[in-house]
Design an enzyme around this catalytic site. Structure first.
Site, PDB file in Angstrom:
ATOM      1  N   GLU A 157       0.818  -1.217   0.000  1.00 60.19           N
ATOM      2  CA  GLU A 157       0.000   0.000   0.000  1.00 60.19           C
ATOM      3  C   GLU A 157       0.847   1.261   0.000  1.00 60.19           C
ATOM      4  O   GLU A 157       0.354   2.358  -0.233  1.00 60.19           O
ATOM      5  CB  GLU A 157      -0.909   0.004   1.237  1.00 60.19           C
ATOM      6  N   ASP A 169      14.310  -3.753  -8.212  1.00 65.81           N
ATOM      7  CA  ASP A 169      15.382  -3.904  -7.233  1.00 65.81           C
ATOM      8  C   ASP A 169      15.022  -3.247  -5.898  1.00 65.81           C
ATOM      9  O   ASP A 169      15.440  -3.708  -4.840  1.00 65.81           O
ATOM     10  CB  ASP A 169      16.674  -3.290  -7.771  1.00 65.81           C
ATOM     11  N   ARG A 223      13.442   7.387 -17.009  1.00 63.34           N
ATOM     12  CA  ARG A 223      14.014   8.453 -16.168  1.00 63.34           C
ATOM     13  C   ARG A 223      15.521   8.283 -16.001  1.00 63.34           C
ATOM     14  O   ARG A 223      16.255   9.269 -15.916  1.00 63.34           O
ATOM     15  CB  ARG A 223      13.332   8.482 -14.795  1.00 63.34           C
TER      16      ARG A 223
END
Ligand SMILES: CCCCCCCCCCCCC/C=C/[C@@H](O)[C@H](CO)NC(=O)CCCCCCCCCCCCCCC
Ligand SMILES: Nc1ncnc2c1ncn2[C@@H]1O[C@H](COP(=O)(O)OP(=O)(O)OP(=O)(O)O)[C@@H](O)[C@H]1O
Ligand SMILES: [Ca+2]
Length: 590
Positions: free
Chosen positions: A176, A203, A316
């Site tokens: 969550e 990872d 990114r």
């Protein structure tokens, strides 16, 4: 007791339209087409034999007539073969594909009578049940935010059906928030119920799992994880990685592919791959564990920059990589390291760590037989000790690779000859050089050329090391204040590159997580209350503490990583050498 290799069953069964001699030895299921049978016997086509190790059988199922009513397929087989389908059984097994990928293949055998089918199915099931290393109950954590946010779908569509077929029971938890899995493992999870933990993610998610499990193991065993000199207790649960992240370096370097089905099959067959873990301390405070890359400078900066671009997904890293390459920051400081002695292997070896690696076996045995060797190393943990080597300089990157760090971006990895479980890490120092030279070095991550064969790059196989940035080296108040200001303003300048001021500090990239905040959160409390936190948004934690608590040290920049040989185990077997016949078509299509 049955002797290994003893023949358990030998029958003439049909595979498709062909009669086959099918045998089950203790470790091998073999089916071989009878050369003179079958409707079209081809004298120039040799009879094809196919063998599957029992250890790579996923499951066996009895074919039901009702299956035909569902999808019509069984009916067709029945019509084609003119046989009673209730006499058939199907074996699901691992089939190797290109680039270390595994798939679940199946072969259906038809028996002349029901009792024989029962005998076959019963015998195979008995063999499978005898494999103690296979997990029966797994705890699965899914990070719904990993990589391209497909973790949940990947698990439901590709992995869960395989676990069900193999009779592996699961408890699935979708996380969550960040650190949900780590905290659950630390405090709540009923670990005794499980044979292993599986993480679906990248990872970072794997890192959460090992942090939870290692911490819990130390607590249960009465070991203080904060003590940098205490040997950590190895855990009993293996960890499986279903890759769904952005880099998936740990999965790639331990399996050879980042493919969810392949990883699920490694879990099902109960593979086991030990792995080194590097614990990172600052003085007597535990900071983090690392299994792949501990990087300062370039990789720390790439990570810091990329975190602001998470919305871009895996791209990114490329964007931040180009940006930090152009920025070309270097960092001044001192690296000290304790060379690994009495071990096999060097970082410049041509040999690679592969399945059943003898270097890992040798070094692992050495360390477990003679732990005093480790203790001697630990005892010599002093600056003056002759065992320690010291290098001062200006570095573009300081990387410690506890494994190759191979990933799709860099198929050989940052240290191609590093080992998964040899108790060492490869310390790679890239000294200040021109952009052109640095690009040459980076390009070698992706080519066959030796990335260490450059005058400004050096590599050492070590057990421990430390790095102290230049501005952490002096202890005088004055210096610290000066340096603190420098740090404070350089951070601001880093975000406004037009002023051209180079930062004094980078961040540590610890398996894809930025280190500093954890350390500070543990050590200090915010005395100024919530109102001051707005300001913290603009400063790093350390700048905040320096400025407002007037602390006179930045020494947490200097870390003390130590390698713990084979501390954890994965559901993997290391990268397999390609088999000669790997790419031949499936011979069971007789
Ligand atoms: C010109 C091509 C050069 C290509 C160079 C490719 C180098 C790729 C090296 C990848 C090394 C990964 C090491 C693994 C680290 C993991 O524990 C960690 C957690 O997932 N991942 C990262 O920190 C994520 C780190 C991701 C780093 C990506 C860096 C990309 C660099 C791109 C530089 C481009 C220069 C172009 C100049 C025109
Ligand atoms: N439910 C969640 N919501 C937000 N973040 C989460 C959640 N569960 C885990 N995380 C955090 O998400 C971060 C990134 O996860 P993960 O490593 O799985 O993917 P990635 O960063 O895309 O891949 P990689 O680490 O391979 O580059 C981790 O630091 C993890 O702690
Ligand atoms: Ca290692």
């Amino acid at each position: 007791m049955e002797r290994p290799g003893r023949l358990l069953l030998l029958s003439e069964l049909r595979v498709g339209n062909a009669a086959c001699d099918v045998s089950l030895c203790r470790s091998l299921l073999t089916w071989k087409r009878r050369s003179s049978s079958g409707p079209v016997y081809h004298p120039f086509r040799p009879s094809v034999s196919h063998s599957v190790s029992v250890s790579e059988i996923i499951s066996v199922r009895e074919e039901e007539e009702s299956r035909g009513r569902d999808d019509g397929s069984w009916k067709k087989i029945k019509e084609r073969e003119g046989k009673d389908c209730r006499l058939a059984f199907t074996v699901l097994y691992v089939e190797r594909r290109q680039q270390h990928r595994w798939r679940c293949a199946e072969v259906t055998f038809t028996c002349p009578e029901g009792a024989l089918r029962q005998h076959w199915v019963g015998s195979i099931r008995e063999q499978l049940a005898a494999i103690a290393s296979r997990p029966k109950h797994l705890l699965v954590y899914i990070n719904p935010c990993s990589g391209k946010r497909k973790g949940k779908r990947i698990y439901e569509e590709k992995v869960a059906p395989l676990f069900a077929q193999a009779g592996v029971a699961t408890q699935v938890i979708v996380t969550e928030r960040a650190n949900y899995a780590r905290d659950h493992l630390r405090t709540e999870a009923e670990l005794k119920k499980f044979d292993g933990v599986v993480c679906v993610g990248g990872d970072g998610m794997f890192s959460e799992i090992i942090h939870g499990l290692i911490w819990r193991t130390q607590m249960d065993g009465g070991v203080d994880p904060d003590s940098p000199d205490e040997a950590l207790l190895p855990g009993s649960l293996r960890i499986g990685i279903i890759p769904a992240g952005s880099t998936d370096c740990i999965c790639f370097a331990t399996v050879g592919a980042n493919d969810p089905v392949t990883s699920a099959l490694h879990v099902i067959v109960g593979d086991s791959q030990p792995m080194d873990v590097c614990s990172v301390h600052h003085n007597s405070t535990f900071l983090r564990y690392s299994v792949s890359l501990l990087g300062y400078g370039f990789y720390g900066d790439v990570l810091t920059d990329s975190e602001r671009k998470r919305w871009l997904g895996p791209a990114r890293y490329d964007l931040s990589g180009v940006k930090m390459f152009l920025t070309h920051h270097y960092y001044e400081g001192t690296v000290s390291y304790l060379p690994a002695r009495g071990i096999k292997g060097t970082p410049r070896d041509a040999a690679r760590c592969r399945s059943g690696c003898v270097v890992c076996q040798h070094n692992g045995e050495q360390l477990s037989e003679k732990p005093e060797r480790y203790e001697v190393d630990e005892a010599s943990d002093s600056e003056n000790d002759s065992e320690w080597r010291t290098i001062r300089g200006k570095f573009l990157a300081i990387n410690a690779a506890s494994m190759s760090c191979a990933c799709p971006r860099s198929p050989k990895g940052l240290s191609p000859a590093a080992h998964l479980a040899d108790g060492t890490t490869d310390l790679i120092l890239v000294r200040k050089c021109s952009r052109f030279d640095f690009l040459r070095h980076l390009l070698r991550h992706t080519s066959k050329d030796d990335q260490f064969d450059l005058t400004f790059v050096e590599v050492h196989r070590v057990r421990r090391f430390r790095f102290t940035p230049r501005y952490c080296q002096s202890n005088s108040d004055l210096d610290m204040r000066e340096n603190g200001k420098h740090q404070l303003f350089s951070q601001i300048c880093r975000d406004h590159p037009a002023c051209g001021c180079a930062p004094a500090y980078s961040s540590w990239n610890c398996d894809g997580e930025i280190l500093t905040h954890t350390a500070i959160d543990v050590r200090y409390r915010d005395p100024l209350g919530a109102s001051s936190r707005i300001l913290v948004e603009f400063l790093t934690q350390e700048e905040f503490i320096f400025s407002f608590l007037n602390l006179n040290t930045f020494s947490f920049c200097s870390l003390f990583p130590r390698v713990h040989c084979q501390l954890i185990k994965l559901f993997a077997r290391g990268i397999e050498e390609p088999m000669v016949f790997e790419d031949l078509p499936n011979p069971c299509a007789i």
